[in-house]
Design an enzyme around this catalytic site. Structure first.
Site, PDB file in Angstrom:
ATOM      1  N   GLY A  42     -10.466   6.572   1.992  1.00 12.21           N
ATOM      2  CA  GLY A  42      -9.947   7.561   0.775  1.00 12.21           C
ATOM      3  C   GLY A  42      -8.704   7.923   1.025  1.00 12.21           C
ATOM      4  O   GLY A  42      -8.483   9.298   0.783  1.00 12.21           O
ATOM      5  N   HIS A  70      -3.967  -1.264  -6.799  1.00 15.24           N
ATOM      6  CA  HIS A  70      -3.660  -2.636  -6.730  1.00 15.24           C
ATOM      7  C   HIS A  70      -2.857  -2.641  -5.485  1.00 15.24           C
ATOM      8  O   HIS A  70      -2.217  -2.390  -5.390  1.00 15.24           O
ATOM      9  CB  HIS A  70      -4.319  -3.454  -7.613  1.00 15.24           C
ATOM     10  CG  HIS A  70      -4.303  -5.017  -6.386  1.00 15.24           C
ATOM     11  ND1 HIS A  70      -5.657  -5.435  -7.040  1.00 15.24           N
ATOM     12  CD2 HIS A  70      -3.816  -5.876  -6.467  1.00 15.24           C
ATOM     13  CE1 HIS A  70      -5.954  -6.540  -6.365  1.00 15.24           C
ATOM     14  NE2 HIS A  70      -4.535  -7.287  -6.308  1.00 15.24           N
ATOM     15  N   ASP A 126      -8.456  -6.442 -13.225  1.00 18.25           N
ATOM     16  CA  ASP A 126      -7.118  -6.039 -12.118  1.00 18.25           C
ATOM     17  C   ASP A 126      -6.138  -6.774 -13.601  1.00 18.25           C
ATOM     18  O   ASP A 126      -5.286  -7.124 -13.275  1.00 18.25           O
ATOM     19  CB  ASP A 126      -6.619  -7.259 -11.863  1.00 18.25           C
ATOM     20  CG  ASP A 126      -7.853  -6.902  -9.577  1.00 18.25           C
ATOM     21  OD1 ASP A 126      -7.484  -5.281  -9.663  1.00 18.25           O
ATOM     22  OD2 ASP A 126      -7.449  -7.104  -9.170  1.00 18.25           O
ATOM     23  N   ASN A 147      -5.929   7.217  -0.420  1.00 17.24           N
ATOM     24  CA  ASN A 147      -5.271   7.222  -1.550  1.00 17.24           C
ATOM     25  C   ASN A 147      -6.224   8.833  -2.108  1.00 17.24           C
ATOM     26  O   ASN A 147      -5.080   9.030  -3.061  1.00 17.24           O
ATOM     27  CB  ASN A 147      -5.213   5.741  -2.541  1.00 17.24           C
ATOM     28  CG  ASN A 147      -4.471   4.974  -2.329  1.00 17.24           C
ATOM     29  OD1 ASN A 147      -3.577   5.245  -2.647  1.00 17.24           O
ATOM     30  ND2 ASN A 147      -5.086   3.789  -2.085  1.00 17.24           N
TER      31      ASN A 147
HETATM   32  C1  GAR Z   1      -6.575   0.675  -0.641  1.00 17.52           C
HETATM   33  O1  GAR Z   1      -5.698  -0.641  -0.411  1.00 17.52           O
HETATM   34  C2  GAR Z   1      -6.248  -0.147  -2.671  1.00 17.52           C
HETATM   35  O2  GAR Z   1      -5.646  -0.131  -3.045  1.00 17.52           O
HETATM   36  C3  GAR Z   1      -7.160  -1.096  -2.392  1.00 17.52           C
HETATM   37  O3  GAR Z   1      -8.454  -1.001  -0.924  1.00 17.52           O
HETATM   38  C4  GAR Z   1      -7.485   0.396  -0.207  1.00 17.52           C
HETATM   39  C5  GAR Z   1      -8.069   1.176  -0.285  1.00 17.52           C
HETATM   40  O4  GAR Z   1      -8.014   2.306   0.777  1.00 17.52           O
HETATM   41  N1  GAR Z   1      -8.030  -1.576  -3.746  1.00 17.52           N
HETATM   42  C6  GAR Z   1      -8.812  -2.383  -3.846  1.00 17.52           C
HETATM   43  O5  GAR Z   1      -7.828  -3.537  -3.090  1.00 17.52           O
HETATM   44  C7  GAR Z   1      -8.893  -2.576  -4.949  1.00 17.52           C
HETATM   45  N2  GAR Z   1      -8.607  -4.334  -5.862  1.00 17.52           N
HETATM   46  P1  GAR Z   1      -8.680   3.748   0.853  1.00 17.52           P
HETATM   47  O6  GAR Z   1      -9.701   3.915   1.059  1.00 17.52           O
HETATM   48  O7  GAR Z   1      -8.031   4.278   2.154  1.00 17.52           O
HETATM   49  O8  GAR Z   1      -7.559   4.777  -0.638  1.00 17.52           O
END
Ligand code: GAR
Length: 207
Positions: free
Chosen positions: A12, A110, A151, A14
């Site tokens: 989490g 992404h 995507d 983001n």
């Molecule tokens: C992030 O890098 C996001 O862009 C990616 O997973 C990670 C989650 O991190 N998402 C994808 O690859 C979706 N296709 P987070 O839980 O720390 O935000």
């Protein structure tokens, strides 16, 4: 004020970037009203609770297929009166019924420059492993609308990040998050809350 619902599956960071932006006043026309996790025990839920945001768990493993999961999730999104839905590290592909219910109101971050290194099988650290294996020198992140093509929805914002000599997937992932994802995700969400993103076919315009 728009209700923002954030979908998560993991750490989490983001989500944290969105919470920080909200607390700085950078998303004046939206408010994170609920966080929904597809996994029990996701640290993202702890982040939500620390900031007084409602957290719900809808485990993907409790449902036989995507369709059943998507219908259950759609029920919650309606109950929670979602205006805008953000996939923030949400690792489940949803059925068309969810995309159709919220046209141009769902966004995903992404960790690459779409249309490179995206689509089914490209998620999380795997994206950065592929980037390094292919030897590209510039990567980055993309925020795009979610459609029924994985995507494949119209691109809203992108930011480029350089690959550096000696990068490991983990080091590159962190740089892409810091320099790109954590900046463009809150920015795109704020633009969406302000009704400033217009879509023409595959192309978006900030107005
Ligand atoms: C992030 O890098 C996001 O862009 C990616 O997973 C990670 C989650 O991190 N998402 C994808 O690859 C979706 N296709 P987070 O839980 O720390 O935000």
């Amino acid at each position: 004020m728009k209700n923002i619902i954030v979908l998560v599956s993991g750490g989490g960071t983001n989500l944290q970037a969105l919470i920080d932006a909200q607390e700085r006043g950078d998303i004046p026309n939206g408010r994170i009203s609920c966080v929904i996790s597809s996994k029990e025990g996701a640290y993202a839920l702890e982040r939500a609770s620390q900031h007084g945001i409602k957290g719900l768990v809808l485990p993907r493993k409790d449902y036989p297929d995507n369709k059943a999961y998507s219908e259950a999730l759609l029920g919650i999104l309606k109950e929670e009166k979602a205006d805008i839905i953000v996939y923030a590290g949400f690792m489940t592909i949803l059925d068309k019924c969810v995309c159709d219910a919220y046209p141009y109101r769902m966004v995903n971050v992404h960790p690459a420059l779409i249309p490179s290194f995206c689509g089914k099988g490209y998620y999380g650290l795997r994206v950065h492993q592929e980037v390094l294996a292919r030897g590209v020198k510039v990567t980055g992140a993309t925020v795009h609308f979610v459609t029924d093509v994985c995507d494949g929805g119209p691109i809203i914002l992108q930011r480029a990040v350089y690959v550096e000599e000696g990068d490991t997937p983990e080091v590159l992932q962190r740089r892409v998050m810091e320099q790109a994802e954590w900046k463009i995700l809150p920015e795109a969400v704020s633009l969406l809350c302000d009704d400033r993103i217009k879509v023409e076919g595959d192309v978006t315009h900030i107005v």
